[in-house]
Design a protein around this motif. Sequence first.
Motif, PDB file in Angstrom:
ATOM      1  N   VAL A  14       1.265   2.510   3.270  1.00  0.00           N
ATOM      2  CA  VAL A  14       0.983   2.499   2.046  1.00  0.00           C
ATOM      3  C   VAL A  14      -0.410   1.302   1.121  1.00  0.00           C
ATOM      4  O   VAL A  14      -0.961   1.314   0.440  1.00  0.00           O
ATOM      5  N   HIS A  15      -0.400   0.694   2.242  1.00  0.00           N
ATOM      6  CA  HIS A  15      -0.832  -0.671   2.197  1.00  0.00           C
ATOM      7  C   HIS A  15      -2.252  -0.910   2.542  1.00  0.00           C
ATOM      8  O   HIS A  15      -2.667  -0.292   3.733  1.00  0.00           O
ATOM      9  N   PRO A  16      -2.826  -1.097   1.174  1.00  0.00           N
ATOM     10  CA  PRO A  16      -4.662  -1.605   1.333  1.00  0.00           C
ATOM     11  C   PRO A  16      -4.964  -2.051   2.808  1.00  0.00           C
ATOM     12  O   PRO A  16      -6.107  -1.911   2.755  1.00  0.00           O
ATOM     13  N   GLY A 169      -0.901  -3.574  -3.710  1.00  0.00           N
ATOM     14  CA  GLY A 169      -0.340  -3.291  -3.142  1.00  0.00           C
ATOM     15  C   GLY A 169       1.145  -2.723  -3.864  1.00  0.00           C
ATOM     16  O   GLY A 169       1.953  -3.281  -4.266  1.00  0.00           O
ATOM     17  N   ILE A 170       2.178  -2.736  -2.347  1.00  0.00           N
ATOM     18  CA  ILE A 170       3.456  -2.006  -2.683  1.00  0.00           C
ATOM     19  C   ILE A 170       3.923  -3.276  -3.434  1.00  0.00           C
ATOM     20  O   ILE A 170       5.176  -3.844  -3.817  1.00  0.00           O
ATOM     21  N   THR A 189      -2.839   0.815  -4.073  1.00  0.00           N
ATOM     22  CA  THR A 189      -1.534   2.432  -4.251  1.00  0.00           C
ATOM     23  C   THR A 189      -1.097   2.903  -5.570  1.00  0.00           C
ATOM     24  O   THR A 189      -1.308   2.185  -5.838  1.00  0.00           O
ATOM     25  N   ASP A 190      -0.248   3.923  -4.690  1.00  0.00           N
ATOM     26  CA  ASP A 190       0.127   4.405  -6.070  1.00  0.00           C
ATOM     27  C   ASP A 190       1.139   3.746  -7.288  1.00  0.00           C
ATOM     28  O   ASP A 190       1.738   3.954  -7.943  1.00  0.00           O
TER      29      ASP A 190
END
Length: 204
Positions: A14-16, A169-170, A189-190
């Motif tokens: 999920v990291h850009p 990002g997370i 990320t969500d």
Amino acid sequence: DDARAAAALEALSVHPLARAVADWADRDASDGPLEVSDVEEIAGEGIKGLVDGIPFEVGRPGDAEIPDALGADFIGTLIEVRRDGKATGRIALADPIKDEAVSSVAALAGRGVRPVMITGDAEASALSVAAGVGIPASDVRSSLRPEDKLRIVQEFQKEGLRVGMTGDGINDAAALKAADVGFALAEGTDLSMEAGDVVITRGG
């Protein structure tokens, strides 16, 4: 083969920055797609899993040394690929400064907002970008993990300051949540969007 394995893992991240790696290597070569299993993503460190049964890790390098092939003046982010615990190579990523970044930072400063850069990138890269957009070196914090970003936000708050945090990002989620106002980017990320109070839907 290691590049394809890294891309197969990063496609699940999920990291850009992972998107760039996933797009860079051809995961669907003529010999067919790779089988990926037991995937685990660790905020601030990277992603790991089994690729065709072999343990792979993609993420933060074991050391900060810049490879000779890039030159000592390389400005960007390095990602290390490890197969079965052994480093097999690195991927270098660079993100250009957006045209409007300088005027945006100046506009914030003109309104009494103190821009501070907190990033997981190496010091040289962070200082170069900060200089390019007009953030003083004294307001740059680099090589940070998610818990470091959270701590810095909380330290500013303890000083009586109101803190706005922007992230995608997370690694930014905890700091976004703790800030007085969290500005998340929709292209991120969500998790970061859930943590933010405001979602910026497009760049510019």
